[in-house]
Motif scaffolding. Structure first.
Motif, PDB file in Angstrom:
ATOM      1  N   LEU A   1       0.805  -1.152  -0.102  1.00 41.92           N
ATOM      2  CA  LEU A   1      -0.059   0.026   0.109  1.00 41.92           C
ATOM      3  C   LEU A   1       0.890   1.286  -0.283  1.00 41.92           C
ATOM      4  CD1 LEU A   1      -2.994  -1.037   2.302  1.00 41.92           C
ATOM      5  CD2 LEU A   1      -2.842  -0.904  -0.216  1.00 41.92           C
ATOM      6  N   ALA A   2       2.081   1.295   0.719  1.00 47.77           N
ATOM      7  CA  ALA A   2       2.929   2.312   0.601  1.00 47.77           C
ATOM      8  C   ALA A   2       3.189   2.668  -0.742  1.00 47.77           C
ATOM      9  CB  ALA A   2       4.226   2.205   1.694  1.00 47.77           C
ATOM     10  N   ARG A   3       3.817   1.721  -1.556  1.00 50.28           N
ATOM     11  CA  ARG A   3       4.076   1.827  -2.793  1.00 50.28           C
ATOM     12  C   ARG A   3       2.974   2.316  -3.640  1.00 50.28           C
ATOM     13  NH1 ARG A   3       6.626  -3.004  -1.867  1.00 50.28           N
ATOM     14  NH2 ARG A   3       5.120  -4.108  -3.109  1.00 50.28           N
ATOM     15  N   LEU A   4       1.865   1.863  -3.492  1.00 53.95           N
ATOM     16  CA  LEU A   4       0.797   2.013  -4.380  1.00 53.95           C
ATOM     17  C   LEU A   4       0.182   3.659  -3.825  1.00 53.95           C
ATOM     18  CD1 LEU A   4      -1.478  -1.090  -4.057  1.00 53.95           C
ATOM     19  CD2 LEU A   4      -0.436  -0.273  -6.121  1.00 53.95           C
ATOM     20  N   GLY A   5       0.236   3.802  -2.695  1.00 50.76           N
ATOM     21  CA  GLY A   5      -0.010   5.406  -2.197  1.00 50.76           C
ATOM     22  C   GLY A   5       1.020   6.439  -2.895  1.00 50.76           C
ATOM     23  N   GLU A   6       1.824   6.101  -3.503  1.00 50.07           N
ATOM     24  CA  GLU A   6       2.771   7.253  -4.109  1.00 50.07           C
ATOM     25  C   GLU A   6       2.014   7.710  -5.456  1.00 50.07           C
ATOM     26  OE1 GLU A   6       6.382   5.111  -5.134  1.00 50.07           O
ATOM     27  OE2 GLU A   6       7.100   4.827  -2.948  1.00 50.07           O
ATOM     28  N   ARG A   7       0.929   6.815  -5.828  1.00 48.14           N
ATOM     29  CA  ARG A   7       0.292   7.415  -7.107  1.00 48.14           C
ATOM     30  C   ARG A   7      -1.091   7.321  -6.987  1.00 48.14           C
ATOM     31  NH1 ARG A   7       1.859   2.692 -11.111  1.00 48.14           N
ATOM     32  NH2 ARG A   7       0.244   3.689 -12.377  1.00 48.14           N
ATOM     33  N   ALA A   8      -1.865   6.592  -5.898  1.00 48.80           N
ATOM     34  CA  ALA A   8      -3.201   6.674  -5.636  1.00 48.80           C
ATOM     35  C   ALA A   8      -3.445   6.829  -4.196  1.00 48.80           C
ATOM     36  CB  ALA A   8      -3.580   5.154  -5.782  1.00 48.80           C
ATOM     37  N   GLN A   9      -4.677   7.307  -4.162  1.00 45.50           N
ATOM     38  CA  GLN A   9      -5.296   7.392  -2.670  1.00 45.50           C
ATOM     39  C   GLN A   9      -5.896   6.312  -2.256  1.00 45.50           C
ATOM     40  OE1 GLN A   9      -7.861  10.707  -3.146  1.00 45.50           O
ATOM     41  NE2 GLN A   9      -8.367  10.037  -5.275  1.00 45.50           N
ATOM     42  N   ILE A  10      -5.811   6.039  -0.873  1.00 43.00           N
ATOM     43  CA  ILE A  10      -6.255   4.564  -0.415  1.00 43.00           C
ATOM     44  C   ILE A  10      -7.138   4.952   0.711  1.00 43.00           C
ATOM     45  CG2 ILE A  10      -5.805   2.678   0.850  1.00 43.00           C
ATOM     46  CD1 ILE A  10      -2.658   3.055  -0.574  1.00 43.00           C
TER      47      ILE A  10
END
Length: 206
Positions: free
Chosen positions: A90-99
């Motif tokens: 999620l930390a990696r995805l959070g660089e591009r997306a909101q969670i």
């Protein structure tokens, strides 16, 4: 609580369940049941009917199981262990997306869930839902122009999102391998992946 979450319409969105996706719900429940002289007989993908008295092996009555679950959420929500790889993914995805975490649990346990997730490196907004999740997801994505991914372990929630918000990419994820063996891919899911490194790659590609 949904109204209080600020969504940027220009950024991708990941809406993620917690139990058996980010947190080891079943392992925590089993430990709790042991302290109450019960156990979970994982012969099917359900809780009611599968909680049994340790002394006799007889099934615990549904009403008593509901009471045990309420006590479990009250006492143990703050203490659940994380699913391996979830925080890093999620930390990696959070660089591009909101969670946003959309988790069905009592509203009274929401603060404990927020604390628990944050303690595992997953400090994201939490919505305490109840019932099918499609309507909540539909409301969250209103006005969002970017892609949206929904992740859950339960087929009825995936079906609900498919019906209410069909443009959402739907991932079926079941962390506990014992449960995963009991449940085939949800019919309304675009993919079934049960480990976070592979799931994160699939989500990022969307």
């Amino acid at each position: 609580m949904v109204e209080a979450i600020r969504i940027d319409p220009t950024r991708p969105l990941v809406v993620c369940d917690a139990d058996e996706v980010l947190l080891r719900f079943i392992v925590g429940l089993e430990s709790f049941l042991e302290r109450h002289d019960c156990f979970l007989d994982l012969t099917s993908f359900r809780i009611h009917g599968n909680v049994k008295h340790r002394a006799t092996g007889a099934s615990v009555a549904d009403e008593a199981v509901s009471e045990l679950l309420a006590a479990f959420f009250a006492a143990e929500t703050r203490h659940l262990d994380p699913v391996s790889g979830a925080a890093a993914a999620l930390a990696r995805l959070g660089e591009r997306a909101q969670i946003v975490v959309l988790s069905n649990l009592p509203e009274t346990a929401r603060a404990a869930r927020v604390e628990n997730l944050a303690g595992h490196g997953m400090a994201y907004p939490v919505i305490a839902g109840k019932g099918p999740k499609g309507q909540i997801v539909k409301g969250l994505i209103d006005g969002i122009r970017g892609p949206v991914v929904f992740i859950d372990d339960l087929p009825p929630h995936i079906a609900s999102v498919a019906g209410e918000a069909p443009r959402v990419h739907r991932l079926h994820f079941v962390a506990d391998p014992r449960l995963a063996r009991l449940l085939p891919k949800a019919a309304d899911a675009h993919a079934r992946i049960d480990t976070w490194p592979e799931a994160a790659a699939w989500i990022a590609s969307r």
